[in-house]
Motif scaffolding. Structure first.
Motif, PDB file in Angstrom:
ATOM      1  N   ASP A 183     -84.735 -56.111  22.499  1.00 56.82           N
ATOM      2  CA  ASP A 183     -85.856 -56.147  21.790  1.00 56.82           C
ATOM      3  C   ASP A 183     -87.593 -57.182  22.553  1.00 56.82           C
ATOM      4  OD1 ASP A 183     -85.422 -55.111  19.550  1.00 56.82           O
ATOM      5  OD2 ASP A 183     -84.457 -56.813  18.883  1.00 56.82           O
TER       6      ASP A 183
ATOM      7  N   LEU B 132     -91.243 -51.335  17.970  1.00 51.42           N
ATOM      8  CA  LEU B 132     -91.477 -53.395  17.612  1.00 51.42           C
ATOM      9  C   LEU B 132     -91.524 -53.338  16.197  1.00 51.42           C
ATOM     10  CD1 LEU B 132     -92.117 -55.796  20.601  1.00 51.42           C
ATOM     11  CD2 LEU B 132     -89.664 -55.154  19.773  1.00 51.42           C
TER      12      LEU B 132
ATOM     13  N   SER C 162     -84.815 -61.835  18.538  1.00 52.24           N
ATOM     14  CA  SER C 162     -84.358 -61.592  16.541  1.00 52.24           C
ATOM     15  C   SER C 162     -84.069 -62.504  15.835  1.00 52.24           C
ATOM     16  CB  SER C 162     -83.331 -60.931  16.183  1.00 52.24           C
ATOM     17  OG  SER C 162     -81.881 -61.245  16.863  1.00 52.24           O
TER      18      SER C 162
END
Lengths: 192, 122
Positions: free
Chosen positions: A11, A29, A77
């Motif tokens: 990420d 994403l 996250s």
């Protein structure tokens, strides 16, 4: 290089690429983090339209911060969980006008709806029961038991200590059990 | 029922509810994901500007101060080359004269004879 939601690219790498103007990273994403933000928002708020609105707001904040993202400083996250749950608790506070740790009164109609739901749909029954929890307890329970985060991760997302997380999840689970216990016979859990 | 038994029983019950909820995790509508993707692309920061048209040479030229500065540099380089070939002693009457060290000799020349012939031929 093509990215999708299942690629091995982290990420963080995608976010840094996004910050440099990479359109493929934007799509990857979104596919990865959009469902996560939406899922948590919906579990916190219990309303699809509001969850979508909140998801848009949270992701726009992520896009805005992307050019300044510093590698290794935080998990993307976890950052997103924090933004989503904070935005959700703000909305719940405005909606109910009660403190985050106060348990709201359960309206009779909600209680009977809960009974109906438990008979037909365990997942929905849990959602409905979760909606009865104080916001901070709900947040901790959702992150721990539905999102599968560890207590230290939750502590980082909620910006509290690990012990506070344990206390919130424990109280939240007790409250959930109390809400669901009397009905489990109806669901066939009475003899587990 | 003992307190520990009750808690274990509650935990087991709750885990079944949690498992059901995890299996039925809500997912966004595809149309909503499209909206999110469009917003992500709209918010995309501009890519860093590529080098100006003309490539590496234009970049070097700009670094050295543009065409005029490079012209001056080229003139100086050619003059230096010529001085190297002609010999510095031929240049002394000119520089000393300019500095007022000696009286300029109208008959002296800092050009080699061969250079004068070349210039005359042109």
């Amino acid at each position: 290089m093509a990215f999708d939601a299942r690629d091995d690219v982290s990420d963080e790498t995608l976010l840094i690429l996004y910050g440099k103007g990479d359109g493929r990273a934007a799509r990857a994403l979104t596919l990865r983090l959009g469902p996560l933000a939406y899922r948590v928002a919906l579990r916190m708020l219990g309303d699809r339209a509001e969850a979508e609105d909140l998801t848009q707001e949270a992701l726009l904040r992520l896009w805005k911060i992307a050019p300044d993202w510093r590698r290794g400083e935080a998990k993307v996250s976890t950052w997103l969980y924090r933004v989503v749950t904070n935005l959700a608790t703000d909305r719940l506070r405005r909606r109910r006008g009660v403190g985050l740790d106060e348990a709201p009164e359960v309206p009779d109609e909600t209680a009977s709806a809960l009974e109906r739901m438990i008979e037909t749909d365990r997942a929905r029954a849990l959602d409905l029961a979760l909606a009865q929890l104080p916001a901070r307890q709900r947040q901790a329970v959702v992150l721990r038991h539905l999102e599968g985060m560890s207590n230290p991760e939750i502590a980082a997302a909620m910006e509290i200590g690990v012990e506070a997380v344990e206390s919130l999840t424990s109280r939240g689970k007790r409250a959930l059990a109390a809400l669901l216990r009397d009905r489990r016979e109806e669901l066939g859990y009475g003899h587990d | 029922m003992a307190m520990t038994d009750k808690r274990t029983d509650d935990d087991r019950m709750l885990e079944r509810f949690f498992a059901a909820a995890r299996d039925a995790a809500p997912v966004p509508e595809p149309a909503f994901l499209t909206v999110l993707m469009n917003e992500a692309e709209a918010a995309l920061p501009a890519r860093p500007q590529r080098r100006a048209a003309g490539g590496r040479f234009t970049g070097w030229l700009a670094l050295l101060g543009g065409w005029k500065a490079v012209g001056g540099l080229a003139t100086a380089a050619v003059a230096g080359l010529w001085i190297g070939f002609a010999g510095v002693e031929r240049l002394l009457p000119v520089t000393d004269s300019a500095a007022g060290l000696v009286e300029a000799d109208a008959g002296s020349s800092f050009l080699a004879d061969s250079d004068i012939l070349v210039l005359a031929a042109q």
